[in-house]
Design a protein around this motif. Structure first.
Motif, PDB file in Angstrom:
ATOM      1  N   ARG A   1       0.841  -1.203   0.000  1.00 24.47           N
ATOM      2  CA  ARG A   1       0.000   0.000   0.000  1.00 24.47           C
ATOM      3  C   ARG A   1       0.872   1.248   0.000  1.00 24.47           C
TER       4      ARG A   1
ATOM      5  N   ASP B   1      -4.724   5.458   2.607  1.00 23.67           N
ATOM      6  CA  ASP B   1      -5.647   4.341   2.755  1.00 23.67           C
ATOM      7  C   ASP B   1      -7.023   4.661   2.198  1.00 23.67           C
TER       8      ASP B   1
ATOM      9  N   GLU C   1      -9.458   2.779   2.143  1.00 21.93           N
ATOM     10  CA  GLU C   1     -10.479   2.134   2.962  1.00 21.93           C
ATOM     11  C   GLU C   1     -10.698   2.857   4.288  1.00 21.93           C
ATOM     12  N   ALA C   2      -9.868   3.866   4.553  1.00 17.74           N
ATOM     13  CA  ALA C   2      -9.966   4.541   5.845  1.00 17.74           C
ATOM     14  C   ALA C   2     -11.281   5.295   5.967  1.00 17.74           C
TER      15      ALA C   2
ATOM     16  N   SER D   1      -9.600   5.651  12.217  1.00 22.00           N
ATOM     17  CA  SER D   1      -9.039   4.858  11.129  1.00 22.00           C
ATOM     18  C   SER D   1      -7.533   4.725  11.236  1.00 22.00           C
TER      19      SER D   1
ATOM     20  N   SER E   1      -5.782   1.162  10.529  1.00 15.22           N
ATOM     21  CA  SER E   1      -4.899   0.934   9.386  1.00 15.22           C
ATOM     22  C   SER E   1      -3.427   1.002   9.743  1.00 15.22           C
TER      23      SER E   1
END
Length: 463
Positions: free
Chosen positions: A127, A431, A433-434, A440, A444
């Motif tokens: 990532r 991120d 997806e955060a 978050s 993460s």
């Protein structure tokens, strides 16, 4: 020839310089006792080309040494020692300068902890993001990871294949050659609340961490009609302790505005912000805290927004100073340099950089950061048998805050019974997806920080 030797050496038309430069193996860059670089005999006119072991893992440390594109990072800053041209390697340095006689190359021993580096790299798992880890007591850099990464060996030689790899890497939108740990700055979001809390304590604006702060929710920014809100509840008039633990933006924005621009700038710079001269020895990008702002901008900057930006190394320095009783040590990446016989010709000694905060303020900041891990947004960083302090953060950015959120976590860890931290870490993950909430960073980034801290704590003591 002696008088003009320097001019001849710099003449790009003088191919003898390039031939001589690559006529022998280059010195090694080592992690622990293990070289992570080598040399390969090509059989060509430029005899030896550079090789890399675990190239993507250590690229943010070594950089590249290319017969076509030059050098970067440690390969660049330590080039004279690795190539054997530095007078430090000579038994008679002045004579070596006059004759330009080459010595056998030296070896560069880094401060990197292999287990910590591997934990950080595995945690990011490709990532976009970075990890920086420090020994707070000395400033030794224990991990420096940037993701996605690249293999420096792809650029080592010459010819069309190397040119194609250079083009591909530079055109890649993921920017694998960017050292995000020291060369990329990000809005630090709520991790900057450590700095704001420090400014409030140092200035006397806060004397009791448990006292109500008289902070409204929502909070209207000074001189504007725009109101700041929180992701969660319970922030109205929250104490600094509770506001830090659950990360109330309203409390810390008001706190920064109340402390004022001058005190906030002073505190940020005591932690290393606005420093344009930091070298580890590769240069580090300046982390920014504006010196001229209106009160509403100060409020936003105090929660890591507006123009405030930081490298991951800078935020690791913040955590390290807190974990080290308020003393910020100068970060460094090269432990020592040895000549071909193994004798040390250069050794880095730990040096204080700044007194970031008083010991008393550091103790109260540790109280805040440890509450985050024990009973706040950073419980994912807890380590059995150790005391961990941390701060989560999510930084929104882009037009209308619609860019990919940055999930942050900064932390330190110390063994039970120890008064000083053994490791400090900063993690940032770009991120997608955060969630747009401070939590978050705990989801993460905190697990990555935990893995790095565990790796350092599990290592045997250094001799």
């Amino acid at each position: 020839m002696v008088v003009e030797s320097g001019t001849y050496a710099k003449d790009p038309a003088n191919r003898r310089i390039a031939i001589a430069r690559y006529d022998r193996p280059r010195g090694g860059i080592l992690v622990g006792a293990r070289p992570v670089t080598g040399s390969r005999d090509t059989g060509g006119q430029l005899a030896y080309t550079r090789t890399y072991r675990d190239g993507p893992l250590y690229a943010p440390v070594t950089g590249f040494a290319s017969q076509t594109y030059g050098t970067s990072l440690l390969e660049g800053t330590e080039d004279g020692l690795l190539a054997g041209t530095s007078p430090q390697l000579a038994s008679v340095p002045l004579w070596s300068e006059i004759t330009r006689d080459r010595q056998r190359p030296g070896d560069v021993h880094t401060t990197i902890d292999a287990a910590a580096q591997q934990a950080a790299y595995a945690g990011l798992a490709g990532r976009r993001g970075a990890v920086a880890a420090l020994d707070p007591a000395t400033g030794r850099i224990l991990a420096l990871v940037s993701s996605p990464s690249y293999d420096p060996g792809l650029l080592a030689g010459t010819g069309p294949e190397v040119a194609e790899q250079w083009r591909r890497l530079n055109d890649d939108p993921a920017q694998p050659m960017l050292d995000r740990a020291i060369r990329q700055t990000y809005p630090p979001g709520s991790t900057f609340k450590v700095v704001t809390a420090a400014a409030a304590l140092e200035s006397g604006a806060v004397t009791d961490l448990g006292a109500p702060t008289r902070s409204p929710d929502p909070y209207r920014l000074p001189g504007t009609t725009w109101s700041l809100t929180n992701e969660g509840r319970g922030c109205a008039d929250a104490s600094v302790l509770d506001a830090f633990r659950v990360s109330c933006n309203t409390v810390f924005a008001k706190l920064g505005a109340d402390v004022g621009l001058a005190a906030m700038v002073r505190q940020a710079e005591a932690f290393g912000f606005n420093d344009t001269r930091l070298r580890i020895p590769p240069g580090v990008a300046k982390s920014n805290f504006d010196r001229t702002m209106s009160p509403d901008q100060v409020a936003l900057s105090s929660i890591g927004q507006f123009d405030t930006t930081a490298t991951p190394l800078q935020m690791a320095m913040v955590a390290a100073a807190v974990g080290n009783g308020g003393e910020l040590m100068r970060p460094y990446l090269v432990d020592r340099v040895t000549n071909h016989g193994g004798a040390v010709v250069q050794h880095t000694r730990p040096q204080p950089l700044h007194r970031a905060v008083s010991q008393g303020t550091a103790a109260r900041l540790r109280q805040l950061m440890e509450a985050v891990v024990s009973d706040g947004t950073g419980t994912n960083a807890a380590i059995p048998g150790a005391v961990v302090g941390g701060k989560t953060g999510t930084a929104q950015h882009g037009v209308g805050n619609k860019g990919t959120p940055y999930a942050w976590f900064i932390s330190y860890a110390r063994p039970l019974g120890s008064s000083r931290a053994s490791v400090a870490v900063a993690v940032v993950v770009e991120d997608a997806e955060a969630a747009r909430a401070d939590i978050s960073g705990g989801g993460s980034a905190a697990p990555i920080a935990r893995a790095v801290m565990q790796a350092v704590l599990a290592a045997p003591p250094r001799p």
